[in-house]
Design a protein around this motif. Structure first.
Motif, PDB file in Angstrom:
ATOM      1  N   ILE A 182      14.963  23.684  71.581  1.00 24.56           N
ATOM      2  CA  ILE A 182      15.972  24.742  71.540  1.00 24.56           C
ATOM      3  C   ILE A 182      17.252  24.193  70.905  1.00 24.56           C
ATOM      4  O   ILE A 182      17.724  23.108  71.257  1.00 24.56           O
ATOM      5  CB  ILE A 182      16.250  25.258  72.963  1.00 24.56           C
ATOM      6  CG1 ILE A 182      14.973  25.891  73.539  1.00 24.56           C
ATOM      7  CG2 ILE A 182      17.395  26.264  72.975  1.00 24.56           C
ATOM      8  CD1 ILE A 182      15.043  26.164  75.021  1.00 24.56           C
ATOM      9  N   LEU A 183      17.823  24.967  69.994  1.00 23.14           N
ATOM     10  CA  LEU A 183      19.031  24.563  69.269  1.00 23.14           C
ATOM     11  C   LEU A 183      20.276  25.172  69.905  1.00 23.14           C
ATOM     12  O   LEU A 183      20.195  26.161  70.657  1.00 23.14           O
ATOM     13  CB  LEU A 183      18.937  25.038  67.812  1.00 23.14           C
ATOM     14  CG  LEU A 183      17.787  24.504  66.964  1.00 23.14           C
ATOM     15  CD1 LEU A 183      17.779  25.206  65.615  1.00 23.14           C
ATOM     16  CD2 LEU A 183      17.916  22.997  66.783  1.00 23.14           C
ATOM     17  N   PRO A 184      21.455  24.636  69.576  1.00 27.03           N
ATOM     18  CA  PRO A 184      22.702  25.240  70.062  1.00 27.03           C
ATOM     19  C   PRO A 184      22.890  26.685  69.599  1.00 27.03           C
ATOM     20  O   PRO A 184      23.633  27.435  70.224  1.00 27.03           O
ATOM     21  CB  PRO A 184      23.779  24.331  69.468  1.00 27.03           C
ATOM     22  CG  PRO A 184      23.100  23.024  69.228  1.00 27.03           C
ATOM     23  CD  PRO A 184      21.690  23.366  68.857  1.00 27.03           C
ATOM     24  N   VAL A 185      22.230  27.068  68.503  1.00 23.01           N
ATOM     25  CA  VAL A 185      22.401  28.431  67.971  1.00 23.01           C
ATOM     26  C   VAL A 185      21.433  29.423  68.606  1.00 23.01           C
ATOM     27  O   VAL A 185      21.464  30.613  68.282  1.00 23.01           O
ATOM     28  CB  VAL A 185      22.236  28.458  66.436  1.00 23.01           C
ATOM     29  CG1 VAL A 185      23.303  27.601  65.778  1.00 23.01           C
ATOM     30  CG2 VAL A 185      20.840  27.999  66.011  1.00 23.01           C
ATOM     31  N   PHE A 190      17.894  35.155  76.042  1.00 16.86           N
ATOM     32  CA  PHE A 190      16.816  35.923  75.423  1.00 16.86           C
ATOM     33  C   PHE A 190      15.478  35.223  75.659  1.00 16.86           C
ATOM     34  O   PHE A 190      15.353  34.028  75.444  1.00 16.86           O
ATOM     35  CB  PHE A 190      17.044  36.038  73.905  1.00 16.86           C
ATOM     36  CG  PHE A 190      18.004  37.117  73.492  1.00 16.86           C
ATOM     37  CD1 PHE A 190      19.218  37.290  74.140  1.00 16.86           C
ATOM     38  CD2 PHE A 190      17.706  37.951  72.436  1.00 16.86           C
ATOM     39  CE1 PHE A 190      20.104  38.278  73.754  1.00 16.86           C
ATOM     40  CE2 PHE A 190      18.584  38.942  72.031  1.00 16.86           C
ATOM     41  CZ  PHE A 190      19.783  39.113  72.701  1.00 16.86           C
ATOM     42  N   ASN A 191      14.488  35.980  76.092  1.00 23.00           N
ATOM     43  CA  ASN A 191      13.130  35.430  76.157  1.00 23.00           C
ATOM     44  C   ASN A 191      12.536  35.406  74.758  1.00 23.00           C
ATOM     45  O   ASN A 191      12.838  36.272  73.942  1.00 23.00           O
ATOM     46  CB  ASN A 191      12.251  36.284  77.081  1.00 23.00           C
ATOM     47  CG  ASN A 191      12.481  35.965  78.546  1.00 23.00           C
ATOM     48  OD1 ASN A 191      12.715  34.805  78.897  1.00 23.00           O
ATOM     49  ND2 ASN A 191      12.432  36.973  79.383  1.00 23.00           N
ATOM     50  N   PRO A 192      11.709  34.392  74.432  1.00 22.62           N
ATOM     51  CA  PRO A 192      11.148  33.367  75.323  1.00 22.62           C
ATOM     52  C   PRO A 192      12.032  32.129  75.510  1.00 22.62           C
ATOM     53  O   PRO A 192      11.639  31.212  76.213  1.00 22.62           O
ATOM     54  CB  PRO A 192       9.856  32.997  74.619  1.00 22.62           C
ATOM     55  CG  PRO A 192      10.160  33.151  73.176  1.00 22.62           C
ATOM     56  CD  PRO A 192      11.081  34.329  73.093  1.00 22.62           C
ATOM     57  N   MET A 196      11.623  29.288  78.447  1.00 20.07           N
ATOM     58  CA  MET A 196      11.435  27.872  78.107  1.00 20.07           C
ATOM     59  C   MET A 196      12.420  26.989  78.856  1.00 20.07           C
ATOM     60  O   MET A 196      12.069  25.903  79.347  1.00 20.07           O
ATOM     61  CB  MET A 196      11.584  27.649  76.606  1.00 20.07           C
ATOM     62  CG  MET A 196      10.474  28.258  75.766  1.00 20.07           C
ATOM     63  SD  MET A 196      10.785  28.007  74.004  1.00 20.07           S
ATOM     64  CE  MET A 196       9.382  28.881  73.283  1.00 20.07           C
ATOM     65  N   ILE A 197      13.657  27.448  78.963  1.00 15.07           N
ATOM     66  CA  ILE A 197      14.697  26.672  79.677  1.00 15.07           C
ATOM     67  C   ILE A 197      14.335  26.567  81.143  1.00 15.07           C
ATOM     68  O   ILE A 197      14.456  25.491  81.753  1.00 15.07           O
ATOM     69  CB  ILE A 197      16.067  27.339  79.489  1.00 15.07           C
ATOM     70  CG1 ILE A 197      16.527  27.233  78.032  1.00 15.07           C
ATOM     71  CG2 ILE A 197      17.114  26.680  80.407  1.00 15.07           C
ATOM     72  CD1 ILE A 197      17.780  28.018  77.731  1.00 15.07           C
ATOM     73  N   VAL A 198      13.859  27.659  81.716  1.00  9.74           N
ATOM     74  CA  VAL A 198      13.444  27.657  83.132  1.00  9.74           C
ATOM     75  C   VAL A 198      12.290  26.691  83.352  1.00  9.74           C
ATOM     76  O   VAL A 198      12.272  25.902  84.309  1.00  9.74           O
ATOM     77  CB  VAL A 198      13.066  29.081  83.587  1.00  9.74           C
ATOM     78  CG1 VAL A 198      12.437  29.033  84.976  1.00  9.74           C
ATOM     79  CG2 VAL A 198      14.283  29.984  83.577  1.00  9.74           C
ATOM     80  N   GLN A 199      11.317  26.733  82.464  1.00  8.92           N
ATOM     81  CA  GLN A 199      10.162  25.850  82.589  1.00  8.92           C
ATOM     82  C   GLN A 199      10.536  24.387  82.450  1.00  8.92           C
ATOM     83  O   GLN A 199       9.989  23.522  83.143  1.00  8.92           O
ATOM     84  CB  GLN A 199       9.112  26.242  81.532  1.00  8.92           C
ATOM     85  CG  GLN A 199       8.451  27.585  81.789  1.00  8.92           C
ATOM     86  CD  GLN A 199       7.568  28.029  80.642  1.00  8.92           C
ATOM     87  OE1 GLN A 199       7.673  27.532  79.524  1.00  8.92           O
ATOM     88  NE2 GLN A 199       6.665  28.971  80.905  1.00  8.92           N
TER      89      GLN A 199
END
Length: 201
Positions: A182-185, A190-192, A196-199
């Motif tokens: 995942i990038l700063p932008v 927003f999913n997904p 992904m962050i939760v996982q």
């Protein structure tokens, strides 16, 4: 622009068309534009930016900037989108676009069914980008300006094909996130991306 032309303009009702680009993507800002068209210098071919080819959009983009009475672009950042939600961020970008006009319009015609907070009268028009020329012009400016940002993202993050998918949740983009992270932008609400962050945590 000569004074006689300006006097004629000032005697008329001046309407600003307002539209946005980038509500749905997983990355990047939402971009809005406001355009006041000049009735003395009509622009042929204006239409909803989504129905136009990239080449046609770019050509009209230049014509709008050269022939409109006034135009302005406003944005809301990824951080503002995640903090406010995409609707409120979109309205904020629209507000910034209208407030950035050098000429104050007598009314703003907004694409959609929600209105930003403005100091002038405003009207929401569903599918206005296909009904009102000034909104069509705004949709073109917003789309081309946002696409330029996406091309710059590709230069900064060459592993991601932002110049192709423009940040939308295509299979290619999802695969790139899975592979490179995942990038700063990226919009974290927003999913997904959110999932992904939760996982990961």
């Amino acid at each position: 622009m000569d004074n006689d032309h300006l006097i004629k303009i000032n005697q008329k009702i001046m309407v600003a068309g307002v539209d946005e680009a980038g509500r749905g993507p997983l990355a990047g800002p939402v971009v809005a534009a406001a355009v006041i068209l000049d009735p003395v210098r009509p622009i042929n071919g204006l239409a909803d930016s989504k129905t136009l080819s990239e080449g046609k959009r770019n050509s009209l983009f230049t014509m709008i900037k050269e022939n409109a009475l006034d135009w302005s672009v406003g944005m809301a950042s990824v951080e503002e989108i995640d903090e406010l939600n995409i609707l409120q961020a979109t309205l904020l970008a629209m507000q910034r676009a209208v407030n950035g006009l050098a000429i104050q319009p007598t009314e703003a015609l907004i694409d959609g069914n929600c209105l930003p907070q403005l100091l002038i009268p405003a009207q929401a028009i569903v599918k206005g980008d296909s009904k009102v020329k000034a909104i069509s012009a705004a949709s073109i400016l917003a789309k081309v300006e946002r696409d330029k940002i996406m091309v710059d993202y590709h230069k900064k993050y060459p592993d991601f094909s932002f110049h192709l998918h423009k940040g939308y949740g295509t299979r290619q983009h999802i695969n790139e996130i899975n592979q490179f992270g995942i990038l700063p932008v990226h919009r974290r609400t927003f999913n997904p991306v959110k999932l992904m962050i939760v996982q990961q945590s």
